[in-house]
Design a protein around this motif. Structure first.
Motif, PDB file in Angstrom:
ATOM      1  N   ALA A 158       0.833  -1.209   0.000  1.00 55.24           N
ATOM      2  CA  ALA A 158       0.000   0.000   0.000  1.00 55.24           C
ATOM      3  C   ALA A 158       0.866   1.256   0.000  1.00 55.24           C
ATOM      4  O   ALA A 158       0.515   2.265  -0.626  1.00 55.24           O
ATOM      5  N   ALA A 159       2.003   1.220   0.703  1.00 55.15           N
ATOM      6  CA  ALA A 159       2.911   2.377   0.693  1.00 55.15           C
ATOM      7  C   ALA A 159       3.481   2.606  -0.705  1.00 55.15           C
ATOM      8  O   ALA A 159       3.626   3.744  -1.149  1.00 55.15           O
ATOM      9  N   LEU A 160       3.800   1.519  -1.401  1.00 55.04           N
ATOM     10  CA  LEU A 160       4.286   1.657  -2.777  1.00 55.04           C
ATOM     11  C   LEU A 160       3.186   2.164  -3.699  1.00 55.04           C
ATOM     12  O   LEU A 160       3.417   3.014  -4.569  1.00 55.04           O
ATOM     13  N   LEU A 161       1.976   1.653  -3.502  1.00 52.16           N
ATOM     14  CA  LEU A 161       0.848   2.101  -4.313  1.00 52.16           C
ATOM     15  C   LEU A 161       0.528   3.573  -4.048  1.00 52.16           C
ATOM     16  O   LEU A 161       0.162   4.313  -4.964  1.00 52.16           O
ATOM     17  N   GLU A 162       0.689   4.012  -2.806  1.00 55.51           N
ATOM     18  CA  GLU A 162       0.447   5.415  -2.468  1.00 55.51           C
ATOM     19  C   GLU A 162       1.397   6.328  -3.228  1.00 55.51           C
ATOM     20  O   GLU A 162       1.005   7.404  -3.699  1.00 55.51           O
ATOM     21  N   PHE A 163       2.639   5.891  -3.376  1.00 49.41           N
ATOM     22  CA  PHE A 163       3.576   6.719  -4.143  1.00 49.41           C
ATOM     23  C   PHE A 163       3.172   6.798  -5.611  1.00 49.41           C
ATOM     24  O   PHE A 163       3.295   7.851  -6.245  1.00 49.41           O
ATOM     25  N   ALA A 164       2.680   5.682  -6.180  1.00 47.43           N
ATOM     26  CA  ALA A 164       2.246   5.714  -7.574  1.00 47.43           C
ATOM     27  C   ALA A 164       1.113   6.715  -7.765  1.00 47.43           C
ATOM     28  O   ALA A 164       1.088   7.471  -8.744  1.00 47.43           O
ATOM     29  N   ILE A 165       0.180   6.752  -6.811  1.00 40.36           N
ATOM     30  CA  ILE A 165      -0.928   7.707  -6.901  1.00 40.36           C
ATOM     31  C   ILE A 165      -0.428   9.134  -6.723  1.00 40.36           C
ATOM     32  O   ILE A 165      -0.826  10.052  -7.455  1.00 40.36           O
ATOM     33  N   VAL A 166       0.452   9.341  -5.756  1.00 38.38           N
ATOM     34  CA  VAL A 166       1.004  10.673  -5.507  1.00 38.38           C
ATOM     35  C   VAL A 166       1.776  11.176  -6.721  1.00 38.38           C
ATOM     36  O   VAL A 166       1.680  12.355  -7.109  1.00 38.38           O
ATOM     37  N   ASN A 167       2.548  10.299  -7.326  1.00 39.18           N
ATOM     38  CA  ASN A 167       3.322  10.703  -8.499  1.00 39.18           C
ATOM     39  C   ASN A 167       2.404  11.093  -9.658  1.00 39.18           C
ATOM     40  O   ASN A 167       2.693  12.044 -10.417  1.00 39.18           O
ATOM     41  N   PHE A 168       1.288  10.395  -9.812  1.00 39.61           N
ATOM     42  CA  PHE A 168       0.322  10.736 -10.859  1.00 39.61           C
ATOM     43  C   PHE A 168      -0.336  12.086 -10.584  1.00 39.61           C
ATOM     44  O   PHE A 168      -0.500  12.923 -11.479  1.00 39.61           O
ATOM     45  N   ILE A 169      -0.701  12.313  -9.315  1.00 35.21           N
ATOM     46  CA  ILE A 169      -1.363  13.571  -8.952  1.00 35.21           C
ATOM     47  C   ILE A 169      -0.431  14.755  -9.140  1.00 35.21           C
ATOM     48  O   ILE A 169      -0.851  15.845  -9.570  1.00 35.21           O
ATOM     49  N   SER A 170       0.857  14.569  -8.836  1.00 41.57           N
ATOM     50  CA  SER A 170       1.805  15.683  -8.913  1.00 41.57           C
ATOM     51  C   SER A 170       2.000  16.200 -10.334  1.00 41.57           C
ATOM     52  O   SER A 170       2.503  17.304 -10.526  1.00 41.57           O
ATOM     53  N   ARG A 171       1.605  15.439 -11.325  1.00 45.01           N
ATOM     54  CA  ARG A 171       1.773  15.847 -12.719  1.00 45.01           C
ATOM     55  C   ARG A 171       0.574  16.633 -13.249  1.00 45.01           C
ATOM     56  O   ARG A 171       0.564  17.023 -14.413  1.00 45.01           O
ATOM     57  N   ARG A 172      -0.429  16.838 -12.438  1.00 39.44           N
ATOM     58  CA  ARG A 172      -1.628  17.529 -12.899  1.00 39.44           C
ATOM     59  C   ARG A 172      -1.897  18.743 -12.016  1.00 39.44           C
ATOM     60  O   ARG A 172      -1.336  18.891 -10.933  1.00 39.44           O
ATOM     61  N   SER A 173      -2.813  19.627 -12.507  1.00 39.32           N
ATOM     62  CA  SER A 173      -3.274  20.763 -11.708  1.00 39.32           C
ATOM     63  C   SER A 173      -4.785  20.762 -11.732  1.00 39.32           C
ATOM     64  O   SER A 173      -5.414  20.289 -12.684  1.00 39.32           O
TER      65      SER A 173
END
Length: 377
Positions: A269-284
């Motif tokens: 889940a911690a690894l999956l959280e980073f994948a989601i965070v990385n996706f969100i950081s690319r958008r506004s």
């Protein structure tokens, strides 16, 4: 020599457990060394010598007298001790009572219930039964004393502790041979969890905590967060495989399986959280709408005294009039949303893991040993 029994012969049994050599969960058996004592009476061997307390019959002369034909129904392997000579002897007393002593090593089957492993307790049985004589001819009974089964107080096992023992009967019926008298001794074993705390639980807790370090790294630290997440997942997978390597492949879920699976779920889940965070950081994302009125525009007079509203042509090609309300959208940075999600994860992940620990340890320590699987009979 043949012995014709008019009445049933009662054989009193007594066992002294000298050592528990091993207890194997994989093979579901245990190995013990015992000193067995059997006592019965044959009136035709009565003698009257005042100066002789008993005669000892050695191994060479045992074939000349009748001996009980006992066997162990749940044995896998059994052997008499023969160093330096066969360790068995018979004593004959004046009243015709015979006492047989022998040292044996036995590997006995012990079906185990591992649902609460490693918080489990096990009950292992040692059964004795007459092979050729039914209960009308031979009756087995435990010796009439306080300890028909005694266990060496100095026995030390790496994982188990022999907490108690008790005796009972296990009469069995065979289709062709009839009902046979059977005795059983039950040994209560309690597993020591110190090894598992040090080698399994504490390392897995540390691995889960290490996976949370990624929440304190910046969103842009992509290589570091990916490496940390993948390594913790692989480490938990390896540890879980190592735990089950020494256990039988049972079809039910064990307590250690629940723990390892939950820890693996947390690091994944911690690894999956980073994948989601990385996706969100690319958008506004749009946040709110505000209205404003232009104040820098002015009305220009014309000859007839009327006012002409100023008209502005925008570079983008649009047209805007003075005093027109201007709509503005504030854009929220994706990195800000990602950072917010990391901040929430710093609190949520430890809270859920601590709650799981409270439930897990409370359940297995308070219901410790309630469901026992004897696996005998």
């Amino acid at each position: 020599m043949f012995l014709i029994l008019d009445l049933a012969t009662t054989i009193e049994c007594q066992i002294y457990v000298d050592s528990f050599d091993s207890v194997s969960e994989a093979a579901m058996d245990y190995t013990v060394s015992i000193l067995m004592e059997l006592s019965w009476t044959q009136r035709d061997l009565y003698y009257n010598f005042d100066d002789v307390d008993f005669f000892e019959i050695d191994n060479r002369n045992m074939e000349k007298i009748w001996l009980p034909d006992l066997y162990f129904p749940n044995e896998k392997m059994a052997a008499f001790h023969k160093i330096m000579t066969p360790n068995k002897v018979v004593r004959l007393y004046p009243d015709g009572r015979l006492t047989f002593y022998a040292r044996l090593s036995l590997t006995m089957s012990c079906p185990m219930n591992l649902r609460k492993y490693p918080f489990d307790k096990q009950i292992c049985a040692l059964q004795m039964e007459s092979f050729g004589f039914d209960q009308d001819n031979v009756i087995l009974a435990w010796a009439m004393n306080d300890t028909p089964v005694a266990v060496n107080d100095h026995i030390i096992l790496p994982q188990f502790e022999v907490v108690s023992s008790n005796v009972g009967e296990c009469a069995k019926s065979h289709p062709r041979l009839g009902n046979h008298s059977c005795l059983e001794a039950l040994f209560h074993l309690e597993r020591n969890i110190g090894y598992y705390i040090i080698q399994m639980y504490i390392p897995s807790i540390l691995i889960v905590v290490i996976s949370w370090i990624s929440f304190w790294l910046t969103v842009t630290s992509v290589p570091g967060r990916i490496s940390l997440g993948v390594l913790t997942v692989l480490t938990m997978t390896t540890q879980s495989s190592g735990v089950n390597a020494s256990l039988p492949r049972v079809s039910y879920t064990k307590a250690i399986d629940i723990w390892m699976s939950t820890c693996l779920l947390f690091v994944f889940a911690a690894l999956l959280e980073f994948a989601i965070v990385n996706f969100i950081s690319r958008r506004s994302y749009p946040d709110e709408v505000k209205t404003a009125q232009r104040k820098d525009s002015a009305a220009m007079p014309v000859d007839n005294g009327a006012l002409m509203k100023e008209t502005m042509v925008m570079l983008e090609g649009g047209i805007r009039f003075a005093h027109e309300e201007i709509k503005q959208r504030k854009r929220v940075s994706g990195i800000e949303c990602a950072q917010l999600m990391d901040n929430i994860s710093r609190l949520v992940f430890p809270f859920i893991f601590i709650s799981f620990n409270i439930v897990y340890w409370t359940y297995y320590l308070t219901t410790f040993g309630e469901e026992l699987f004897q696996g005998v009979g």
